[in-house]
Design a protein around this motif. Structure first.
Motif, mmCIF file in Angstrom:
data_model
loop_
_atom_site.group_PDB
_atom_site.id
_atom_site.type_symbol
_atom_site.label_atom_id
_atom_site.label_comp_id
_atom_site.label_asym_id
_atom_site.label_seq_id
_atom_site.Cartn_x
_atom_site.Cartn_y
_atom_site.Cartn_z
ATOM 1 N N VAL A 1 -27.024 -1.935 -5.934
ATOM 2 C CA VAL A 1 -26.744 -1.623 -4.534
ATOM 3 C C VAL A 1 -25.251 -1.373 -4.414
ATOM 4 O O VAL A 1 -24.457 -1.882 -5.216
ATOM 5 C CB VAL A 1 -27.189 -2.739 -3.555
ATOM 6 N N LEU A 2 -24.883 -0.566 -3.420
ATOM 7 C CA LEU A 2 -23.462 -0.304 -3.243
ATOM 8 C C LEU A 2 -23.143 -0.115 -1.775
ATOM 9 O O LEU A 2 -24.013 0.175 -0.953
ATOM 10 C CB LEU A 2 -23.018 0.917 -4.048
ATOM 11 N N TYR A 3 -21.873 -0.320 -1.482
ATOM 12 C CA TYR A 3 -21.341 -0.041 -0.157
ATOM 13 C C TYR A 3 -20.014 0.661 -0.368
ATOM 14 O O TYR A 3 -19.262 0.315 -1.291
ATOM 15 C CB TYR A 3 -21.138 -1.322 0.648
ATOM 16 N N GLN A 4 -19.755 1.638 0.452
ATOM 17 C CA GLN A 4 -18.485 2.351 0.307
ATOM 18 C C GLN A 4 -17.905 2.651 1.681
ATOM 19 O O GLN A 4 -18.625 2.743 2.673
ATOM 20 C CB GLN A 4 -18.638 3.627 -0.501
ATOM 21 N N ALA A 5 -16.578 2.766 1.700
ATOM 22 C CA ALA A 5 -15.868 3.087 2.928
ATOM 23 C C ALA A 5 -14.593 3.833 2.571
ATOM 24 O O ALA A 5 -13.996 3.605 1.517
ATOM 25 C CB ALA A 5 -15.531 1.821 3.704
ATOM 26 N N ARG A 6 -14.192 4.732 3.447
ATOM 27 C CA ARG A 6 -12.956 5.499 3.243
ATOM 28 C C ARG A 6 -11.820 4.781 3.950
ATOM 29 O O ARG A 6 -11.960 4.324 5.078
ATOM 30 C CB ARG A 6 -13.092 6.913 3.806
ATOM 31 N N ILE A 7 -10.716 4.688 3.250
ATOM 32 C CA ILE A 7 -9.483 4.151 3.825
ATOM 33 C C ILE A 7 -8.438 5.235 3.744
ATOM 34 O O ILE A 7 -8.183 5.781 2.652
ATOM 35 C CB ILE A 7 -9.030 2.873 3.093
ATOM 36 N N ASN A 8 -7.855 5.583 4.872
ATOM 37 C CA ASN A 8 -6.812 6.610 4.907
ATOM 38 C C ASN A 8 -5.442 5.947 5.060
ATOM 39 O O ASN A 8 -5.308 4.952 5.692
ATOM 40 C CB ASN A 8 -7.036 7.574 6.077
ATOM 41 N N THR B 1 0.817 -1.210 0.000
ATOM 42 C CA THR B 1 0.000 0.000 0.000
ATOM 43 C C THR B 1 0.851 1.260 0.000
ATOM 44 O O THR B 1 1.937 1.301 0.581
ATOM 45 C CB THR B 1 -0.950 0.032 1.204
ATOM 46 N N GLN B 2 0.323 2.261 -0.679
ATOM 47 C CA GLN B 2 0.964 3.570 -0.810
ATOM 48 C C GLN B 2 -0.058 4.629 -0.384
ATOM 49 O O GLN B 2 -1.252 4.351 -0.300
ATOM 50 C CB GLN B 2 1.377 3.825 -2.267
ATOM 51 N N VAL B 3 0.403 5.845 -0.173
ATOM 52 C CA VAL B 3 -0.501 6.946 0.174
ATOM 53 C C VAL B 3 -1.567 7.090 -0.902
ATOM 54 O O VAL B 3 -2.743 7.334 -0.603
ATOM 55 C CB VAL B 3 0.289 8.256 0.358
ATOM 56 N N ARG B 4 -1.203 6.892 -2.164
ATOM 57 C CA ARG B 4 -2.161 7.044 -3.273
ATOM 58 C C ARG B 4 -3.300 6.026 -3.224
ATOM 59 O O ARG B 4 -4.308 6.172 -3.913
ATOM 60 C CB ARG B 4 -1.442 6.963 -4.613
ATOM 61 N N ASP B 5 -3.149 4.975 -2.409
ATOM 62 C CA ASP B 5 -4.212 3.967 -2.277
ATOM 63 C C ASP B 5 -5.327 4.434 -1.343
ATOM 64 O O ASP B 5 -6.354 3.773 -1.241
ATOM 65 C CB ASP B 5 -3.635 2.644 -1.762
ATOM 66 N N GLY B 6 -5.153 5.553 -0.664
ATOM 67 C CA GLY B 6 -6.182 6.063 0.231
ATOM 68 C C GLY B 6 -7.314 6.697 -0.563
ATOM 69 O O GLY B 6 -7.116 7.205 -1.665
ATOM 70 N N GLY B 7 -8.520 6.653 -0.013
ATOM 71 C CA GLY B 7 -9.674 7.271 -0.652
ATOM 72 C C GLY B 7 -10.939 6.501 -0.333
ATOM 73 O O GLY B 7 -10.982 5.681 0.579
ATOM 74 N N VAL B 8 -11.984 6.752 -1.108
ATOM 75 C CA VAL B 8 -13.271 6.097 -0.915
ATOM 76 C C VAL B 8 -13.360 4.902 -1.855
ATOM 77 O O VAL B 8 -13.371 5.050 -3.079
ATOM 78 C CB VAL B 8 -14.443 7.068 -1.167
ATOM 79 N N TYR B 9 -13.387 3.716 -1.262
ATOM 80 C CA TYR B 9 -13.552 2.475 -2.022
ATOM 81 C C TYR B 9 -15.031 2.140 -2.073
ATOM 82 O O TYR B 9 -15.732 2.231 -1.067
ATOM 83 C CB TYR B 9 -12.776 1.334 -1.363
ATOM 84 N N ARG B 10 -15.482 1.753 -3.249
ATOM 85 C CA ARG B 10 -16.905 1.429 -3.440
ATOM 86 C C ARG B 10 -17.033 0.091 -4.141
ATOM 87 O O ARG B 10 -16.374 -0.168 -5.152
ATOM 88 C CB ARG B 10 -17.583 2.506 -4.264
ATOM 89 N N CYS B 11 -17.894 -0.736 -3.604
ATOM 90 C CA CYS B 11 -18.268 -2.010 -4.209
ATOM 91 C C CYS B 11 -19.698 -1.836 -4.720
ATOM 92 O O CYS B 11 -20.594 -1.487 -3.951
ATOM 93 C CB CYS B 11 -18.193 -3.106 -3.155
ATOM 94 N N THR B 12 -19.908 -2.063 -6.011
ATOM 95 C CA THR B 12 -21.239 -1.895 -6.609
ATOM 96 C C THR B 12 -21.696 -3.219 -7.195
ATOM 97 O O THR B 12 -20.969 -3.847 -7.968
ATOM 98 C CB THR B 12 -21.204 -0.826 -7.719
ATOM 99 N N ALA B 13 -22.885 -3.647 -6.808
ATOM 100 C CA ALA B 13 -23.491 -4.868 -7.346
ATOM 101 C C ALA B 13 -24.657 -4.461 -8.230
ATOM 102 O O ALA B 13 -25.512 -3.671 -7.828
ATOM 103 C CB ALA B 13 -23.966 -5.778 -6.218
#
Length: 74
Positions: A67-74, A48-60
């Motif tokens: 439907v979707l779920y999202q979470a922020r990873i810092n 992992t790198q700093v650039r990997d941070g952000g809002v990840y979203r899984c969309t079905a």
């Protein structure tokens, strides 16, 4: 991990800050269909790198809807 169930089977996509995840040496997506009919999708990130941070979203998505779920990873 995203775990969804639907008829017809949903298609799962992953995004980071609304951009599609590029599958490369650091980003790997895998998917299984369980005996109960669930679609389970995994996003694995290595080195992992700093650039990997952000809002990840899984969309079905299937013909019944989205439907979707999202979470922020810092």
């Amino acid at each position: 991990m995203c775990n969804v169930k639907g008829t017809p089977l949903p298609t799962i996509t992953w995004t980071l800050d609304e951009d599609p995840i590029v599958k490369d040496g650091s980003h790997r997506v895998s998917q299984i269909i369980t005996s109960e009919g669930n679609v389970v999708s995994y996003l694995n990130i290595s080195n992992t790198q700093v650039r990997d941070g952000g809002v990840y979203r899984c969309t079905a998505n299937n013909s019944a809807g989205v439907v979707l779920y999202q979470a922020r990873i810092n």
